[in-house]
Design an enzyme around this catalytic site. Structure first.
Site, PDB file in Angstrom:
ATOM      1  N   TYR A 113      -5.838  -0.146  -9.219  1.00  7.51           N
ATOM      2  CA  TYR A 113      -6.457  -1.964  -9.394  1.00  7.51           C
ATOM      3  C   TYR A 113      -7.550  -1.819  -9.754  1.00  7.51           C
ATOM      4  O   TYR A 113      -8.720  -2.025  -8.830  1.00  7.51           O
ATOM      5  CB  TYR A 113      -5.966  -2.726  -8.856  1.00  7.51           C
ATOM      6  CG  TYR A 113      -6.168  -4.594  -8.838  1.00  7.51           C
ATOM      7  CD1 TYR A 113      -5.919  -5.291  -9.757  1.00  7.51           C
ATOM      8  CD2 TYR A 113      -6.777  -5.351  -7.867  1.00  7.51           C
ATOM      9  CE1 TYR A 113      -6.256  -5.869 -10.491  1.00  7.51           C
ATOM     10  CE2 TYR A 113      -7.188  -6.040  -7.634  1.00  7.51           C
ATOM     11  CZ  TYR A 113      -6.276  -6.870  -9.394  1.00  7.51           C
ATOM     12  OH  TYR A 113      -6.948  -8.257  -9.502  1.00  7.51           O
ATOM     13  N   HIS A 118     -12.419  -5.737 -14.041  1.00  8.62           N
ATOM     14  CA  HIS A 118     -11.151  -6.200 -13.496  1.00  8.62           C
ATOM     15  C   HIS A 118     -10.390  -7.146 -13.009  1.00  8.62           C
ATOM     16  O   HIS A 118     -10.518  -8.476 -12.308  1.00  8.62           O
ATOM     17  CB  HIS A 118      -9.807  -5.832 -14.546  1.00  8.62           C
ATOM     18  CG  HIS A 118      -8.687  -5.945 -14.164  1.00  8.62           C
ATOM     19  ND1 HIS A 118      -8.302  -6.919 -14.937  1.00  8.62           N
ATOM     20  CD2 HIS A 118      -7.917  -5.635 -13.437  1.00  8.62           C
ATOM     21  CE1 HIS A 118      -6.493  -7.001 -15.157  1.00  8.62           C
ATOM     22  NE2 HIS A 118      -6.761  -6.423 -13.724  1.00  8.62           N
ATOM     23  N   ARG A 127      -7.864 -16.864  -8.199  1.00 14.02           N
ATOM     24  CA  ARG A 127      -7.861 -17.981  -7.388  1.00 14.02           C
ATOM     25  C   ARG A 127      -8.898 -18.471  -7.109  1.00 14.02           C
ATOM     26  O   ARG A 127     -10.087 -18.813  -7.105  1.00 14.02           O
ATOM     27  CB  ARG A 127      -8.377 -17.249  -6.174  1.00 14.02           C
ATOM     28  CG  ARG A 127      -7.078 -16.132  -5.510  1.00 14.02           C
ATOM     29  CD  ARG A 127      -7.295 -15.249  -4.497  1.00 14.02           C
ATOM     30  NE  ARG A 127      -8.772 -14.219  -4.883  1.00 14.02           N
ATOM     31  CZ  ARG A 127      -7.897 -12.993  -5.456  1.00 14.02           C
ATOM     32  NH1 ARG A 127      -6.880 -13.152  -5.310  1.00 14.02           N
ATOM     33  NH2 ARG A 127      -8.469 -12.547  -6.246  1.00 14.02           N
ATOM     34  N   GLU A 185      -1.924  -4.725 -19.893  1.00 12.84           N
ATOM     35  CA  GLU A 185      -3.035  -4.012 -19.460  1.00 12.84           C
ATOM     36  C   GLU A 185      -3.142  -2.937 -20.088  1.00 12.84           C
ATOM     37  O   GLU A 185      -2.159  -1.891 -19.870  1.00 12.84           O
ATOM     38  CB  GLU A 185      -2.536  -4.273 -18.094  1.00 12.84           C
ATOM     39  CG  GLU A 185      -2.781  -5.431 -16.935  1.00 12.84           C
ATOM     40  CD  GLU A 185      -2.236  -5.864 -15.710  1.00 12.84           C
ATOM     41  OE1 GLU A 185      -2.171  -4.932 -15.024  1.00 12.84           O
ATOM     42  OE2 GLU A 185      -2.551  -6.805 -15.154  1.00 12.84           O
ATOM     43  N   GLU A 187      -4.812   0.941 -19.783  1.00 10.76           N
ATOM     44  CA  GLU A 187      -4.779   1.099 -19.103  1.00 10.76           C
ATOM     45  C   GLU A 187      -4.875   2.478 -18.630  1.00 10.76           C
ATOM     46  O   GLU A 187      -4.172   3.157 -19.956  1.00 10.76           O
ATOM     47  CB  GLU A 187      -4.086   1.202 -17.043  1.00 10.76           C
ATOM     48  CG  GLU A 187      -3.617  -0.099 -17.016  1.00 10.76           C
ATOM     49  CD  GLU A 187      -2.854  -0.680 -15.973  1.00 10.76           C
ATOM     50  OE1 GLU A 187      -2.204   0.711 -14.912  1.00 10.76           O
ATOM     51  OE2 GLU A 187      -2.854  -1.730 -15.667  1.00 10.76           O
ATOM     52  N   TYR A 230       3.954 -13.588  -7.016  1.00 12.29           N
ATOM     53  CA  TYR A 230       2.655 -12.327  -5.852  1.00 12.29           C
ATOM     54  C   TYR A 230       2.529 -12.560  -5.112  1.00 12.29           C
ATOM     55  O   TYR A 230       1.615 -11.508  -4.417  1.00 12.29           O
ATOM     56  CB  TYR A 230       1.946 -12.459  -7.454  1.00 12.29           C
ATOM     57  CG  TYR A 230       0.551 -12.952  -7.367  1.00 12.29           C
ATOM     58  CD1 TYR A 230      -0.653 -12.756  -6.116  1.00 12.29           C
ATOM     59  CD2 TYR A 230       0.598 -13.879  -7.219  1.00 12.29           C
ATOM     60  CE1 TYR A 230      -1.352 -12.776  -5.868  1.00 12.29           C
ATOM     61  CE2 TYR A 230      -0.615 -14.408  -7.562  1.00 12.29           C
ATOM     62  CZ  TYR A 230      -1.515 -14.249  -6.393  1.00 12.29           C
ATOM     63  OH  TYR A 230      -3.244 -14.804  -6.225  1.00 12.29           O
TER      64      TYR A 230
HETATM   65 MN    MN Z   1      -1.500  -3.661 -13.994  1.00 10.16          MN
END
Ligand code: MN
Length: 401
Positions: A113, A118, A127, A185, A187, A230
């Site tokens: 992460y 991001h 949040r 995503e 990446e 999560y």
């Molecule tokens: Mn990811």
């Protein structure tokens, strides 16, 4: 050899698959077993035939990767030399005639992460009541979770829309059904060539001896499933249904010119994460959605480096193995057009984007996403990563086997 059994391959020096790239992959011809090859221009060159080395005669890069860094250097040099002379005609295929396969047996898979942009955007979205978008640990360690290696697929594999539980903030109870917030995503994935033993951490300064190469990585994500599941243990079924990798593994040895300093890390990191010269990679990604480029995420902006991720992954004594894959996390830059996930690009679905003439927030059945990337290569060239392509097909829940 006579002229008819050999051929000279003329590939322009500035081809994205030119002599300074030479990625490794696994290909097959119709009706034949998969073997290891390299991509050179529009050719796929069979390495077992080119080099007379049976380590390349099988369907996976793992046996070669396990031979270690010195061999990677030696083979890269041998392939470079061989391709600048006449090569056996039997070793050369047209890229359009071959099928490409998952290039290595994926051992363990971890997703990090590592993009501050991001993580901050997702913090604001997930949040919204918290004034601090990053969690307190974020600048002290590369946050990550262990994912599912068995669902990592090669570019071109259809992505079946996952079904699962979701519960919106105003729903009285969770419901089950196909995800309605399917996302991507963008990446990079880092492939571990030689592992490390249980109880023996890999120092950040030694990471390059273990890291074989880099692939494009699309971590397909069901945001509605993810948002409900999560807390408190992190992503699970919202991620584990599929991830797409590109078929060509670009060797880290090809990316010397792409090395850049990572952004300044403040506060200072603990010694095990510190490097004298922390290096990131200047790799420019591109996200294409239904034929239209919607984002250009810059990997150079990533906060945590690949060496720091591997050092962190092993600092508790966890072993690694040949074929381990760790992904960077979504690559997002500071600008809106640099965001590597659609949840960021459309701000949680509140700001639809126009894609090929249609309004989109999340992925619809039939949508296709392609990741691409290039990086500086030797001699002022650029090298390409190929593509990681996937098309969304309808959910199959209710068709249990
Ligand atoms: Mn990811």
């Amino acid at each position: 050899m006579t002229a008819s059994t050999t051929v000279r391959l003329d590939v322009p020096i500035d081809d994205l698959f030119g002599i300074h790239n030479l990625p490794y992959g696994v290909y097959s011809l119709p009706g034949r077993a998969p073997r290891v090859g390299t991509r050179y221009g529009e050719h796929v060159v069979d390495l077992a035939t080119l080099l007379g080395d049976d380590v390349f005669a099988g369907p996976s890069l793992n046996p070669f990767m396990a031979q270690g860094h010195d061999r990677w250097v030696q083979v890269r040099s041998a392939v470079t030399a061989a391709l600048s002379e006449d090569v056996p005609r039997a070793a050369v295929h047209s890229a359009s005639d071959v099928s490409l396969h998952l290039p290595f047996d994926v051992a363990d898979y971890v997703d990090f992460y590592a993009s501050e942009h991001h993580a901050a955007n997702l913090g604001r979205l997930f949040r919204p009541d918290n004034p601090e978008p990053l969690m307190p640990n974020w600048k002290h360690l590369p946050v990550g979770y262990h994912g599912r290696s068995a669902s990592i697929v090669v570019s071109g594999t259809d992505i079946i829309r996952p079904a699962g539980q979701r519960k919106g903030p105003n729903d009285p109870a969770p419901v089950f059904g196909p995800s309605v917030r399917l996302d991507i995503e963008a990446e990079l994935g880092f492939v571990v060539g030689t592992g490390s033993a249980l109880g023996e951490p890999v120092a950040a300064g030694r990471a390059e001896k273990h890291l074989f190469g880099v692939v494009l990585f699309n971590d397909w994500s069901a945001r509605d499933i993810q948002a409900w599941e999560y807390v408190p243990l992190g992503p699970n079924l919202g991620k584990s249904f599929a991830s797409t990798v590109s078929p060509w593994v670009v060797p880290l040895l090809a990316l010397e010119e792409a090395k850049v300093r990572t952004p300044v890390q403040e506060p200072e990191v603990l010694p095990y994460l510190a490097l004298d010269e922390p290096w990131g990679l200047d790799i420019d990604l591109e996200v294409e959605w239904n034929g239209e480029v919607v984002s250009r995420p810059p990997y150079a902006a990533m906060y945590w480096s690949p060496a720091q991720m591997l050092a962190h992954l092993t600092v508790n004594g966890a072993p690694t193995r040949t074929g381990d894959l760790f992904a960077s996390g979504t690559v997002s830059g500071p600008a809106k057009e640099q965001r590597g996930a659609f949840i960021e690009l459309t701000w949680g679905g509140a700001e639809p984007v126009t894609v090929a003439g249609e309004r989109r927030t999340f992925l619809e059945d039939g949508d296709e996403v392609v990741l691409r990337a290039t990086a500086p290569g030797a001699g002022g060239t650029r090298i390409g990563f190929g593509e990681a392509r996937g098309r969304v097909v309808a959910a199959r829940h209710g068709r249990e086997v």
